[in-house]
Design a protein around this motif. Structure first.
Motif, PDB file in Angstrom:
ATOM      1  N   THR A 307      27.873  35.876  35.705  1.00  0.00           N
ATOM      2  CA  THR A 307      27.262  36.753  34.507  1.00  0.00           C
ATOM      3  C   THR A 307      28.293  37.506  33.967  1.00  0.00           C
ATOM      4  O   THR A 307      29.516  37.691  34.379  1.00  0.00           O
ATOM      5  N   GLU A 308      28.148  38.124  32.821  1.00  0.00           N
ATOM      6  CA  GLU A 308      29.070  39.027  32.162  1.00  0.00           C
ATOM      7  C   GLU A 308      29.558  40.138  32.984  1.00  0.00           C
ATOM      8  O   GLU A 308      30.639  40.502  33.029  1.00  0.00           O
ATOM      9  N   ALA A 309      28.551  40.721  33.582  1.00  0.00           N
ATOM     10  CA  ALA A 309      28.757  41.823  34.566  1.00  0.00           C
ATOM     11  C   ALA A 309      29.800  41.469  35.798  1.00  0.00           C
ATOM     12  O   ALA A 309      30.593  42.374  36.030  1.00  0.00           O
ATOM     13  N   GLU A 310      29.599  40.359  36.277  1.00  0.00           N
ATOM     14  CA  GLU A 310      30.406  39.678  37.392  1.00  0.00           C
ATOM     15  C   GLU A 310      31.726  39.590  36.845  1.00  0.00           C
ATOM     16  O   GLU A 310      32.662  39.657  37.585  1.00  0.00           O
ATOM     17  N   ALA A 311      31.739  38.730  35.775  1.00  0.00           N
ATOM     18  CA  ALA A 311      33.065  38.465  35.089  1.00  0.00           C
ATOM     19  C   ALA A 311      33.898  39.624  34.963  1.00  0.00           C
ATOM     20  O   ALA A 311      35.222  39.641  35.038  1.00  0.00           O
ATOM     21  N   ALA A 312      33.141  40.759  34.656  1.00  0.00           N
ATOM     22  CA  ALA A 312      34.137  42.267  34.384  1.00  0.00           C
ATOM     23  C   ALA A 312      35.056  42.580  35.642  1.00  0.00           C
ATOM     24  O   ALA A 312      35.791  43.125  35.377  1.00  0.00           O
ATOM     25  N   THR A 313      34.642  42.084  36.821  1.00  0.00           N
ATOM     26  CA  THR A 313      35.119  42.098  37.992  1.00  0.00           C
ATOM     27  C   THR A 313      36.047  41.343  38.406  1.00  0.00           C
ATOM     28  O   THR A 313      37.000  41.580  39.433  1.00  0.00           O
ATOM     29  N   MET A 314      36.082  40.304  37.841  1.00  0.00           N
ATOM     30  CA  MET A 314      37.018  39.090  38.362  1.00  0.00           C
ATOM     31  C   MET A 314      38.042  38.855  37.355  1.00  0.00           C
ATOM     32  O   MET A 314      39.124  38.178  37.862  1.00  0.00           O
ATOM     33  N   LEU A 315      37.988  39.122  36.160  1.00  0.00           N
ATOM     34  CA  LEU A 315      38.844  38.698  35.221  1.00  0.00           C
ATOM     35  C   LEU A 315      39.979  39.857  34.781  1.00  0.00           C
ATOM     36  O   LEU A 315      39.405  40.855  34.857  1.00  0.00           O
TER      37      LEU A 315
END
Length: 345
Positions: A307-315
């Motif tokens: 999700t976009e929220a998960e991507a915020a912690t990975m990218l």
């Protein structure tokens, strides 16, 4: 350059490393364990309680790479690093991050016989005034012998192995220095693109699943997750570059030209040259197609729909900001298509 000395806890890495800096000109001792110690004072206790080993903290792995690069900028030459690495994914992340900074790594394994290793652990003393601390350290080392055995398969496949059963720390250092000098301990085969000499044009492709989550891939050669994509070759259109990179990286052949979502300018930041970064909409990747994903093991170690929220912690921040703008552009395009009666999907 970095000479990374790996081995079980108690194998004599630190003693050999201290001897080695006298044998390799312009070398500096660098112990990443100090970073772990510092994090005990920097991170909240709640976060520290979530892990049993500071290597499991992503910030430790990032700081190991960043600190190495900063040290080599301050004192150019060779860094001698005595540090146990038993998890291959952590090795990929750290060595890949170093490779992305053009820092070659020569990987050496110290491998005494297990009976000798256990005796060295039993004889180890951290401090004469704290026998309880000594016992805790010894117990920790014993507990990690089995994980060390498990990791030997991948470590011995790439590292130059030295049997230190009968060697003193100085003799071990001599063997390491000789292996580095002769090339027996070669540079690790980490995939890295040629160093740019000017601004680059790069194309990334966003692929989505049925739940509108976006596909990210995990490179071995740099920290942080990424979108499938890469540098546009001379004479190649950015969209075609995106199609080619998706096929090369994950084995998926796109059946249509992806539509452009974002054009971003990345300013030069030494040693990088910056350049244009484009993101395209590759459309829906059905679960049956996702099951056919093929990753080049030397370049990518994993993939996930997030999700976009998960991507915020990975990218990394700049990639996430690019994704955020791309998702807004995609949403607007879908609304306009619906209003115009154009099928979506």
């Amino acid at each position: 350059m970095i000479v990374w000395i790996n081995g079980a806890f108690g194998a004599g890495k630190t003693s050999a490393a201290r001897e080695l800096i006298d044998l390799i000109p312009n070398s500096t001792f660098y112990d990443p364990e100090l970073i772990g110690g510092g994090l005990r004072y920097l991170l909240p206790q709640k976060r520290l309680a979530e892990v049993t080993d500071y290597q499991d903290l992503p910030i430790w792995r990032r700081l190991v790479v960043d600190t190495a690069a900063a040290l080599l900028a301050e004192v150019p030459g060779v860094l001698v690093v005595p540090m146990t690495l038993l998890r291959q994914e952590y090795r990929d992340e750290i060595f890949g991050g170093l490779a992305s900074r053009r820092i070659p790594v020569r990987h050496v394994l110290l491998s005494p016989e297990e009976t000798i290793l256990r005796q060295r652990i039993a004889d180890r003393e951290e401090g004469p005034d704290d026998p309880e601390a000594d016992e805790r350290v010894r117990q920790w080392a014993y507990e990690h012998i089995e994980p060390y055995r498990t990791a030997l398969g991948w470590i011995t496949a790439e590292a130059h192995t030295i049997d230190t059963s009968t060697l003193t720390p100085y003799e071990t250092a001599e063997r390491i220095a000789d292996a580095v000098r002769t090339g027996a301990a070669g540079v690790c085969e980490i995939v890295q693109t040629p160093a740019p000499t000017a601004e680059t044009l790069a194309a990334g492709v966003l692929l989505f699943d049925e739940h509108d989550r976006v596909l990210l891939v995990d490179p071995t050669y740099k920290p942080g997750w990424e979108f499938p994509g890469g540098v546009v070759e001379p004479g190649e259109s950015p969209a075609q570059a995106g199609i080619r990179e998706v096929a090369e990286e994950i084995g998926i052949q796109l059946d249509r030209i992806p539509s452009l979502l974002v054009v971003d300018w990345e300013p030069p930041k030494p040693p990088g040259y910056g350049g244009l970064r484009l993101l395209f909409d590759g459309g829906l990747l059905h679960c049956r197609d996702a099951e056919r994903l093929l990753l080049p093991g030397s370049e990518l170690r994993g993939w996930r729909f997030v999700t976009e929220a998960e991507a915020a912690t990975m990218l990394p921040p700049n990639r996430y900001e690019r994704l955020r703008w791309a998702l807004r552009a995609r949403e607007r395009s879908m609304v306009l298509n619906l209003e115009a009666g154009v099928p979506v999907g």
